[in-house]
Design a protein around this motif. Structure first.
Motif, PDB file in Angstrom:
ATOM      1  N   UNK A  98       9.720  55.672  22.943  1.00 24.52           N
ATOM      2  CA  UNK A  98       9.440  57.053  22.539  1.00 24.52           C
ATOM      3  C   UNK A  98       7.944  57.347  22.612  1.00 24.52           C
ATOM      4  N   UNK A  99       7.150  56.431  22.102  1.00 25.50           N
ATOM      5  CA  UNK A  99       5.698  56.624  22.088  1.00 25.50           C
ATOM      6  C   UNK A  99       5.106  56.558  23.485  1.00 25.50           C
ATOM      7  N   UNK A 100       5.421  55.484  24.197  1.00 29.95           N
ATOM      8  CA  UNK A 100       4.825  55.289  25.524  1.00 29.95           C
ATOM      9  C   UNK A 100       5.301  56.341  26.515  1.00 29.95           C
ATOM     10  N   UNK A 101       6.545  56.790  26.357  1.00 25.36           N
ATOM     11  CA  UNK A 101       7.054  57.819  27.258  1.00 25.36           C
ATOM     12  C   UNK A 101       6.323  59.134  27.097  1.00 25.36           C
ATOM     13  N   UNK A 102       6.003  59.522  25.825  1.00 27.20           N
ATOM     14  CA  UNK A 102       5.254  60.757  25.609  1.00 27.20           C
ATOM     15  C   UNK A 102       3.818  60.600  26.117  1.00 27.20           C
ATOM     16  N   UNK A 103       3.258  59.413  25.961  1.00 24.61           N
ATOM     17  CA  UNK A 103       1.904  59.167  26.453  1.00 24.61           C
ATOM     18  C   UNK A 103       1.824  59.307  27.968  1.00 24.61           C
ATOM     19  N   UNK A 104       2.734  58.637  28.676  1.00 22.18           N
ATOM     20  CA  UNK A 104       2.680  58.664  30.143  1.00 22.18           C
ATOM     21  C   UNK A 104       3.031  60.045  30.687  1.00 22.18           C
ATOM     22  N   UNK A 105       3.997  60.742  30.050  1.00 14.60           N
ATOM     23  CA  UNK A 105       4.382  62.067  30.536  1.00 14.60           C
ATOM     24  C   UNK A 105       3.263  63.079  30.342  1.00 14.60           C
ATOM     25  N   UNK A 106       2.517  62.972  29.234  1.00 14.11           N
ATOM     26  CA  UNK A 106       1.387  63.877  29.015  1.00 14.11           C
ATOM     27  C   UNK A 106       0.317  63.657  30.077  1.00 14.11           C
TER      28      UNK A 106
END
Length: 494
Positions: A98-106
């Protein structure tokens, strides 16, 4: 103003632009020390470390999921362990995703991927935030766990819910000299082992150890449906899209103010490290929104027109009492409904407040945040506000002298430097501002401008050495300086 001394001294900068009889500074209320901690002698360090013992955990995170370590051993408060018969429905790997996915998508600009785990109103809010964040030049931006409440297990194998206090760790290019953070609280739910985790609620984190006003939420990207961003060489000016015309009108003056402050600083402090190259300025005419920015409790001084909000560095590790908490930069906000922006002399007013607030933000990274609120150990309020006033009036001496005369007219001056509480002495905050300005102007006139800047930097870095710093700048200890300054005040205000 109600000069509430920020932790570590008044180095957080403060509110500005009250009426002539009450022109104060503008910092949000200081984070109180954690319960059971007197906070004596530790100032911002103790207050924010009470908050950052959790943040430090995230510094050592693997895949974005914190390795939880509590002072004294054991798990963090609220982390509930499951029994042997409970099934792990929501795993640490899924939280990490959840965390890393929001980081990479941003970073990539993939809106669909960023929004994928959010549901309901949380999804609508995050769509707005994503679009706003993509307008800013981040050198770093990532999501990291500060605290987890609930362990994601259930004996029946379904319907788990937990909360994550999440730091949005970010560094805006040119503005921040170190990464800073804003705290969110995510509510994460998972219906069954085979289901995907969903984020159903997002808001500001209540904070750790009761530090609810130290989470720097909400930022403008949280509040504005469509954030207008004006990027110039030395400033990033932000407003709501509906106020873009006014922001466009004020932005060139804000930019010119930053250019002047930076040139003056550079001419006198060439060897000083960690100097911001630009500044983030939020222009907001709605008082309720203005007071809420970076201050979720919405407390309002009632008279301030601007504030330079000091932002502690996120990754200031804590391993003992000798460590120092550093600042990453500052966020400037200004109330454009006030007279500096609305009268026929608005150009001079906007320049004045902009130079003042930018001066606060310019010197802020020199504050290690390791000193307490005691009068003898913290950064002196008269240095903080006198420095910003000097820099502002340096470019309009006539305006500065007129304000000093107005603020000191009819005052019963006792020859003493302003204390840490600008409302506890004299009849108005403006009087304390004027006296602080004259104190710093006296140093510049007697010791020279280079000595003035060096004094300010030295004092921010180590406020316990005021006597030595005054000796170096003007050849006097504090008592002799105060006596000479009092005579200077009297001779300049007759």
């Amino acid at each position: 103003m109600s000069y509430s001394t920020p932790p570590g001294g008044p180095g957080s900068a403060g509110p500005y632009g009250a009426p002539a009889q009450q022109q104060g500074w503008y910092a949000p209320p200081p984070p109180p020390p954690p319960p059971g901690n007197s906070g004596e002698g530790k100032g911002l360090k103790r207050a924010v470390i009470g908050l950052l013992v959790l943040a430090v955990v995230a510094v050592f995170a693997v895949g974005g999921f914190g390795l939880y370590i509590a002072v004294g051993g054991g798990s963090l408060p609220g982390a509930q362990g499951g029994g042997d018969e409970e099934q792990q429905i929501l795993s640490s790997d899924e939280i990490s995703t959840l965390l890393n996915g929001r980081t990479s998508a941003l970073k990539s600009g993939d809106e669909d991927e960023f929004l994928e785990p959010f549901v309901g109103s949380a999804k609508d809010e995050q769509r707005k935030i994503f679009k706003n964040l993509r307008k800013l030049p981040f050198a770093e931006s990532k999501y990291m766990v500060l605290k987890q409440t609930g362990d994601g297990s259930d004996e029946y194998g379904s319907d788990v819910k937990l909360t994550l206090d999440v730091a949005f760790v970010h560094q805006i290019k040119g503005v921040d000299v170190r990464p800073v953070s804003e705290w969110y609280r995510w509510t994460v739910e998972k219906e069954a082992q085979s289901a995907e985790p969903r984020i159903s609620e997002v808001g500001g984190s209540p904070g750790a150890a009761a530090l609810a006003n130290a989470v720097y939420y909400p930022a403008p990207w949280d509040l504005y449906d469509d954030m207008y961003v004006k990027r110039q060489a030395h400033t990033i000016t932000i407003s709501a899209r509906k106020n873009a015309a006014d922001a466009e009108r004020f932005a060139p003056i804000v930019e010119d103010s930053a250019k002047k402050d930076l040139e003056l600083w550079g001419a006198n402090t060439s060897s000083v490290s960690n100097t911001p190259e630009s500044f983030l300025v939020v222009l907001e005419p709605d008082r309720k929104i203005y007071t809420k920015l970076y201050n979720n409790d919405g407390s309002d001084l009632g008279w301030d027109a601007g504030e330079s909000v000091a932002m502690p560095a996120f990754n200031a590790g804590y391993s003992g009492d000798e460590d120092q908490l550093e600042y990453g930069g500052a966020r400037i906000k200004m109330d454009t409904s006030t007279s500096r922006f609305t009268t026929s002399a608005w150009r001079a007013g906007v320049g004045d407040i902009s130079r003042h607030e930018i001066a606060h933000a310019l010197i802020q990274p020199q504050d290690p945040g390791a000193y307490g609120n005691d009068e003898e150990t913290s950064i002196r309020a008269w240095v903080v506000e006198g420095f910003a006033e000097y820099v502002s009036h340096r470019f309009d001496r006539t305006q500065g002298e007129a304000r000093v005369r107005g603020d000191l007219a009819g005052q019963d001056f006792d020859g003493q430097l302003p204390g840490q509480d600008f409302e506890a002495k004299y009849d108005s905050v403006g009087t304390n501002y004027a006296l602080s300005y004259l104190a710093m102007r006296y140093i510049a006139e007697k010791g020279g401008e280079r000595a003035f800047f060096q004094f300010a930097v030295d004092h921010y870095r180590q406020p316990t050495n005021l006597d030595q710093q005054l000796q170096k700048a003007v050849g006097m200890n504090e008592d002799a300086f105060e006596a000479a300054w009092a005579q200077y005040v009297r001779s300049n205000t007759r």
